[in-house]
Scaffold this motif. Structure first.
Motif, PDB file in Angstrom:
ATOM      1  N   VAL A 126      54.862  33.947  37.877  1.00  0.00           N
ATOM      2  CA  VAL A 126      54.685  35.401  37.759  1.00  0.00           C
ATOM      3  C   VAL A 126      53.232  35.784  38.070  1.00  0.00           C
ATOM      4  O   VAL A 126      52.975  36.741  38.810  1.00  0.00           O
ATOM      5  N   SER A 127      52.288  34.997  37.541  1.00  0.00           N
ATOM      6  CA  SER A 127      50.866  35.336  37.765  1.00  0.00           C
ATOM      7  C   SER A 127      50.506  35.273  39.240  1.00  0.00           C
ATOM      8  O   SER A 127      49.826  36.158  39.775  1.00  0.00           O
ATOM      9  N   LYS A 128      50.948  34.191  39.899  1.00  0.00           N
ATOM     10  CA  LYS A 128      50.638  34.006  41.313  1.00  0.00           C
ATOM     11  C   LYS A 128      51.088  35.231  42.121  1.00  0.00           C
ATOM     12  O   LYS A 128      50.331  35.748  42.957  1.00  0.00           O
ATOM     13  N   ASN A 129      52.275  35.714  41.832  1.00  0.00           N
ATOM     14  CA  ASN A 129      52.824  36.802  42.641  1.00  0.00           C
ATOM     15  C   ASN A 129      52.306  38.179  42.232  1.00  0.00           C
ATOM     16  O   ASN A 129      52.192  39.064  43.076  1.00  0.00           O
ATOM     17  N   VAL A 130      51.956  38.351  40.948  1.00  0.00           N
ATOM     18  CA  VAL A 130      51.333  39.616  40.535  1.00  0.00           C
ATOM     19  C   VAL A 130      49.876  39.643  41.005  1.00  0.00           C
ATOM     20  O   VAL A 130      49.363  40.686  41.437  1.00  0.00           O
ATOM     21  N   ALA A 131      49.198  38.492  40.938  1.00  0.00           N
ATOM     22  CA  ALA A 131      47.762  38.444  41.302  1.00  0.00           C
ATOM     23  C   ALA A 131      47.533  38.811  42.762  1.00  0.00           C
ATOM     24  O   ALA A 131      46.483  39.371  43.097  1.00  0.00           O
ATOM     25  N   LYS A 132      48.510  38.521  43.633  1.00  0.00           N
ATOM     26  CA  LYS A 132      48.312  38.866  45.056  1.00  0.00           C
ATOM     27  C   LYS A 132      48.022  40.360  45.195  1.00  0.00           C
ATOM     28  O   LYS A 132      47.105  40.765  45.912  1.00  0.00           O
ATOM     29  N   GLY A 133      48.793  41.174  44.502  1.00  0.00           N
ATOM     30  CA  GLY A 133      48.574  42.629  44.545  1.00  0.00           C
ATOM     31  C   GLY A 133      47.280  43.012  43.853  1.00  0.00           C
ATOM     32  O   GLY A 133      46.543  43.892  44.310  1.00  0.00           O
ATOM     33  N   MET A 134      46.994  42.368  42.716  1.00  0.00           N
ATOM     34  CA  MET A 134      45.743  42.681  41.993  1.00  0.00           C
ATOM     35  C   MET A 134      44.539  42.412  42.888  1.00  0.00           C
ATOM     36  O   MET A 134      43.571  43.191  42.893  1.00  0.00           O
ATOM     37  N   ILE A 135      44.583  41.301  43.617  1.00  0.00           N
ATOM     38  CA  ILE A 135      43.465  40.949  44.513  1.00  0.00           C
ATOM     39  C   ILE A 135      43.296  42.042  45.578  1.00  0.00           C
ATOM     40  O   ILE A 135      42.190  42.521  45.829  1.00  0.00           O
ATOM     41  N   GLU A 136      44.415  42.477  46.177  1.00  0.00           N
ATOM     42  CA  GLU A 136      44.340  43.534  47.204  1.00  0.00           C
ATOM     43  C   GLU A 136      43.769  44.832  46.636  1.00  0.00           C
ATOM     44  O   GLU A 136      43.022  45.540  47.297  1.00  0.00           O
ATOM     45  N   LYS A 172      42.360  28.810  32.150  1.00  0.00           N
ATOM     46  CA  LYS A 172      40.974  28.566  32.577  1.00  0.00           C
ATOM     47  C   LYS A 172      40.910  28.441  34.101  1.00  0.00           C
ATOM     48  O   LYS A 172      39.948  28.876  34.733  1.00  0.00           O
ATOM     49  N   ASN A 173      41.942  27.837  34.691  1.00  0.00           N
ATOM     50  CA  ASN A 173      41.912  27.683  36.147  1.00  0.00           C
ATOM     51  C   ASN A 173      42.101  29.018  36.874  1.00  0.00           C
ATOM     52  O   ASN A 173      41.451  29.292  37.894  1.00  0.00           O
ATOM     53  N   MET A 174      42.976  29.859  36.321  1.00  0.00           N
ATOM     54  CA  MET A 174      43.141  31.201  36.913  1.00  0.00           C
ATOM     55  C   MET A 174      41.823  31.967  36.814  1.00  0.00           C
ATOM     56  O   MET A 174      41.410  32.647  37.766  1.00  0.00           O
ATOM     57  N   ALA A 175      41.178  31.862  35.644  1.00  0.00           N
ATOM     58  CA  ALA A 175      39.885  32.558  35.474  1.00  0.00           C
ATOM     59  C   ALA A 175      38.889  32.055  36.513  1.00  0.00           C
ATOM     60  O   ALA A 175      38.149  32.835  37.122  1.00  0.00           O
ATOM     61  N   THR A 176      38.893  30.745  36.728  1.00  0.00           N
ATOM     62  CA  THR A 176      37.956  30.140  37.685  1.00  0.00           C
ATOM     63  C   THR A 176      38.215  30.652  39.106  1.00  0.00           C
ATOM     64  O   THR A 176      37.284  31.012  39.829  1.00  0.00           O
ATOM     65  N   GLU A 177      39.499  30.702  39.500  1.00  0.00           N
ATOM     66  CA  GLU A 177      39.824  31.075  40.888  1.00  0.00           C
ATOM     67  C   GLU A 177      39.762  32.577  41.142  1.00  0.00           C
ATOM     68  O   GLU A 177      39.490  33.015  42.253  1.00  0.00           O
ATOM     69  N   TRP A 178      40.054  33.373  40.092  1.00  0.00           N
ATOM     70  CA  TRP A 178      40.260  34.808  40.329  1.00  0.00           C
ATOM     71  C   TRP A 178      39.174  35.712  39.770  1.00  0.00           C
ATOM     72  O   TRP A 178      39.218  36.929  39.988  1.00  0.00           O
ATOM     73  N   ALA A 179      38.187  35.158  39.057  1.00  0.00           N
ATOM     74  CA  ALA A 179      37.119  36.017  38.506  1.00  0.00           C
ATOM     75  C   ALA A 179      36.444  36.803  39.625  1.00  0.00           C
ATOM     76  O   ALA A 179      36.098  37.976  39.467  1.00  0.00           O
ATOM     77  N   LYS A 180      36.285  36.149  40.782  1.00  0.00           N
ATOM     78  CA  LYS A 180      35.574  36.823  41.889  1.00  0.00           C
ATOM     79  C   LYS A 180      36.363  38.021  42.440  1.00  0.00           C
ATOM     80  O   LYS A 180      35.819  38.845  43.161  1.00  0.00           O
ATOM     81  N   PHE A 181      37.642  38.085  42.093  1.00  0.00           N
ATOM     82  CA  PHE A 181      38.457  39.244  42.517  1.00  0.00           C
ATOM     83  C   PHE A 181      38.543  40.301  41.413  1.00  0.00           C
ATOM     84  O   PHE A 181      39.399  41.183  41.453  1.00  0.00           O
ATOM     85  N   ASN A 182      37.681  40.171  40.389  1.00  0.00           N
ATOM     86  CA  ASN A 182      37.688  41.104  39.254  1.00  0.00           C
ATOM     87  C   ASN A 182      38.999  41.035  38.464  1.00  0.00           C
ATOM     88  O   ASN A 182      39.448  42.033  37.913  1.00  0.00           O
ATOM     89  N   ILE A 183      39.589  39.850  38.444  1.00  0.00           N
ATOM     90  CA  ILE A 183      40.747  39.627  37.562  1.00  0.00           C
ATOM     91  C   ILE A 183      40.253  38.823  36.366  1.00  0.00           C
ATOM     92  O   ILE A 183      39.635  37.768  36.540  1.00  0.00           O
TER      93      ILE A 183
END
Ligand SMILES: NC(=O)c1ccc[n+]([C@@H]2O[C@H](COP(=O)([O-])OP(=O)(O)OC[C@H]3O[C@@H](n4cnc5c(N)ncnc54)[C@H](O)[C@@H]3O)[C@@H](O)[C@H]2O)c1
Ligand SMILES: O=C(O)C(=O)C[C@H](O)[C@H](O)CO
Length: 263
Positions: A126-136, A172-183
């Motif tokens: 769920v996170s992987k697929n919701v995060a794609k939109g959040m990143i955009e 922790k891994n999501m935080a590491t990969e996605w912090a730069k996208f303001n997630i």
């Protein structure tokens, strides 16, 4: 502009498994803080419809969808539908979960894998697929429902502890990969709460019921509403530089080694 750091007006939040229990309590907290609420479950349309009526009765704008968090095709279809019908998902709470209480020696591989699939692979999907939109869109909030078993073992819950320990590290891994996208990705680790998941071990006279009251410095089971503050904080602007943490809402369990049962 609002000066209220906890105001969620204009935000859309998806809470998986949010038709009762901890998911519903957190969703109501977010709803009362101003968010539009979207919940799902895999059980039945009736359960989803009943939950939506309950949210609406409290004045919360709420929408319900039936899908299984472990089925990636269904998750992708549902996210597309939600984002078209309700709006872009700003906040995701990966709350759906199951437990099986069986000693390791007696546990079938299929049962072990079933728990990992819902409690660890589900939040990944769920996170992987919701995060794609959040990143955009430039950001978002993700909250993973961890547990005392993200830190501690206990007889009979090996699959659940493996999944919830893994979910802490996935956070922790999501935080590491996605912090730069303001997630901001964080976890909530509830102690022992009064819901259907714990109903079999919470009955009066059950030794575990007595044990938990003694093992919890607060001396009681958690009330699902006790999670609302942490859920609102981690969903709101107030936590915009908080990333990769697990907030344990446990009445003090992790603070102490415990005490003899006669004290
Ligand atoms: N109750 C506690 O003391 C406690 C403590 C720590 C963590 N948790 C965790 O918090 C979350 C919620 O707990 P709860 O006590 O409210 O549980 P619950 O069993 O009352 O609710 C979980 C919900 O998830 C749904 N669900 C299960 N599998 C699903 C799937 N594949 N797809 C979609 N929905 C699915 C269930 O139908 C149910 O509505 C769980 O992840 C649980 O492990 C609970
Ligand atoms: O230990 C058990 O049997 C549980 O049910 C675990 C709890 O639901 C919870 O995850 C403890 O944090």
């Amino acid at each position: 502009m609002s000066i209220n750091l906890f105001d969620l007006t204009g935000k859309t939040a998806l809470i998986t498994g949010g038709v009762h229990g901890l998911g519903m309590a957190m969703a109501k907290g977010l709803g009362h803080a101003g968010a539009k609420i979207v919940v799902n479950d895999h059980s039945s349309q009736e359960d989803v419809d009943n939950a939506i009526s309950e949210y609406k009765a409290e004045g919360i704008e709420a929408y319900g969808y039936l899908f299984d968090v472990t089925d990636e095709a269904a998750v992708i279809a549902a996210i597309n539908k939600i984002e078209t019908e309700v709006g872009p998902i700003d906040i995701l709470i990966n709350n759906a979960g199951i437990i099986k209480r069986t000693p390791i020696i007696e546990m079938e591989v299929a049962d072990f894998e079933a728990v990992i699939k819902v409690d660890l692979t589900g939040p990944f999907i769920v996170s992987k697929n919701v995060a794609k939109g959040m990143i955009e869109r430039g950001g978002g909030k993700i909250i993973n429902m961890c547990s005392m078993m993200s830190e501690l073992g206990r007889d009979s819950v090996s699959a659940y502890a493996s999944a919830k320990g893994g979910l802490k590290m996935l956070t922790k891994n999501m935080a590491t990969e996605w912090a730069k996208f303001n997630i901001q990705t964080n976890g909530i680790g509830p102690g022992y709460f009064a819901t259907s998941q714990t109903a079999p071990i919470r009955v009066n006279g059950h030794p575990f019921n007595e044990f938990i009251m003694g093992r919890t410095p607060a001396g009681r089971w958690g009330d699902p509403d006790d999670l609302q503050g942490a859920a609102i904080f981690l969903s709101s602007k107030a936590s915009d530089f908080v990333n990769g943490h697990i907030v344990y809402v446990d009445g003090g369990i992790l603070a102490t080694i415990g005490k003899p049962s006669n004290e």
